[in-house]
Write a protein that holds these residues in place. Structure first.
Motif, mmCIF file in Angstrom:
data_model
loop_
_atom_site.group_PDB
_atom_site.id
_atom_site.type_symbol
_atom_site.label_atom_id
_atom_site.label_comp_id
_atom_site.label_asym_id
_atom_site.label_seq_id
_atom_site.Cartn_x
_atom_site.Cartn_y
_atom_site.Cartn_z
ATOM 1 N N LEU A 175 0.643 -1.702 0.197
ATOM 2 C CA LEU A 175 0.039 0.488 0.101
ATOM 3 C C LEU A 175 0.832 0.825 -0.126
ATOM 4 N N SER A 176 1.999 1.213 0.409
ATOM 5 C CA SER A 176 3.069 2.102 1.170
ATOM 6 C C SER A 176 3.552 2.904 -0.632
ATOM 7 N N ILE A 221 1.980 1.852 -3.639
ATOM 8 C CA ILE A 221 1.239 2.420 -4.330
ATOM 9 C C ILE A 221 0.572 3.356 -4.270
ATOM 10 N N ALA A 222 0.840 3.726 -3.319
ATOM 11 C CA ALA A 222 0.173 5.192 -2.754
ATOM 12 C C ALA A 222 1.012 6.799 -2.974
ATOM 13 N N LEU A 264 0.826 6.295 -6.889
ATOM 14 C CA LEU A 264 -0.227 7.090 -7.495
ATOM 15 C C LEU A 264 -0.184 8.547 -7.821
ATOM 16 N N GLY A 265 0.502 8.812 -6.015
ATOM 17 C CA GLY A 265 0.892 10.464 -5.889
ATOM 18 C C GLY A 265 1.576 10.601 -7.429
#
Length: 148
Positions: free
Chosen positions: A115-116, A118-119, A122-123
């Motif tokens: 998740l980190s 991916i975030a 994505l950002g």
């Protein structure tokens, strides 16, 4: 493929005889086309949902994003050079196909999802999208619906 719109659309892009698989059936019907140069996505847009002007505008924006280095599907022109066409009552277009890995499996976040990471990616992609879009001059006739 039993849908005559798919057969007609493939011929407009010179892709007759290519293997086709339905991959999504939501607002659009999206098919993976096994083209000689690599997979493509054929989209059959829901009649009446978006105008051809709106879809051509979307494709122009996607081309600008891809040209600016963002990893998005690239519009593929038909044999006549157009980015979208009408088959019966349906607007169709073709894009390069991007493979991906779903974040969700059976309604749950995939256990191995980073998740980190991916975030962070994505950002970065969203920042790049805004930078490209802010510096882009939309072509004459560009129109997208307002979401407000």
């Amino acid at each position: 493929m039993n849908d005559p719109r798919v057969v007609d659309a493939l011929s407009l892009w010179g892709l007759g005889g290519c293997s086709v698989t339905l991959v999504a059936a939501r607002e659009n019907r999206v098919f993976r086309v096994e083209a000689p140069a690599g997979p493509l996505a054929l989209r059959l847009h829901r009649p009446g949902y978006r105008s051809q002007v709106e879809l051509a505008s979307e494709l122009a924006w996607m081309a600008a994003l891809e040209g600016g280095g963002l990893n998005v599907p690239r519009p593929v022109p038909a044999r006549d050079g157009s980015l979208c066409a009408t088959v019966g009552d349906t607007t169709v277009d073709v894009l390069t196909y991007l493979d991906g890995t779903p974040l969700m499996k059976e309604g749950q976040l995939a256990q191995d999802a980073d998740l980190s990471g991916i975030a962070l990616r994505l950002g970065g992609a969203l920042a790049r999208l805004h930078d490209i879009s802010d510096g882009w001059d939309a072509p004459a006739g560009f129109f997208r619906p307002a979401w407000d």
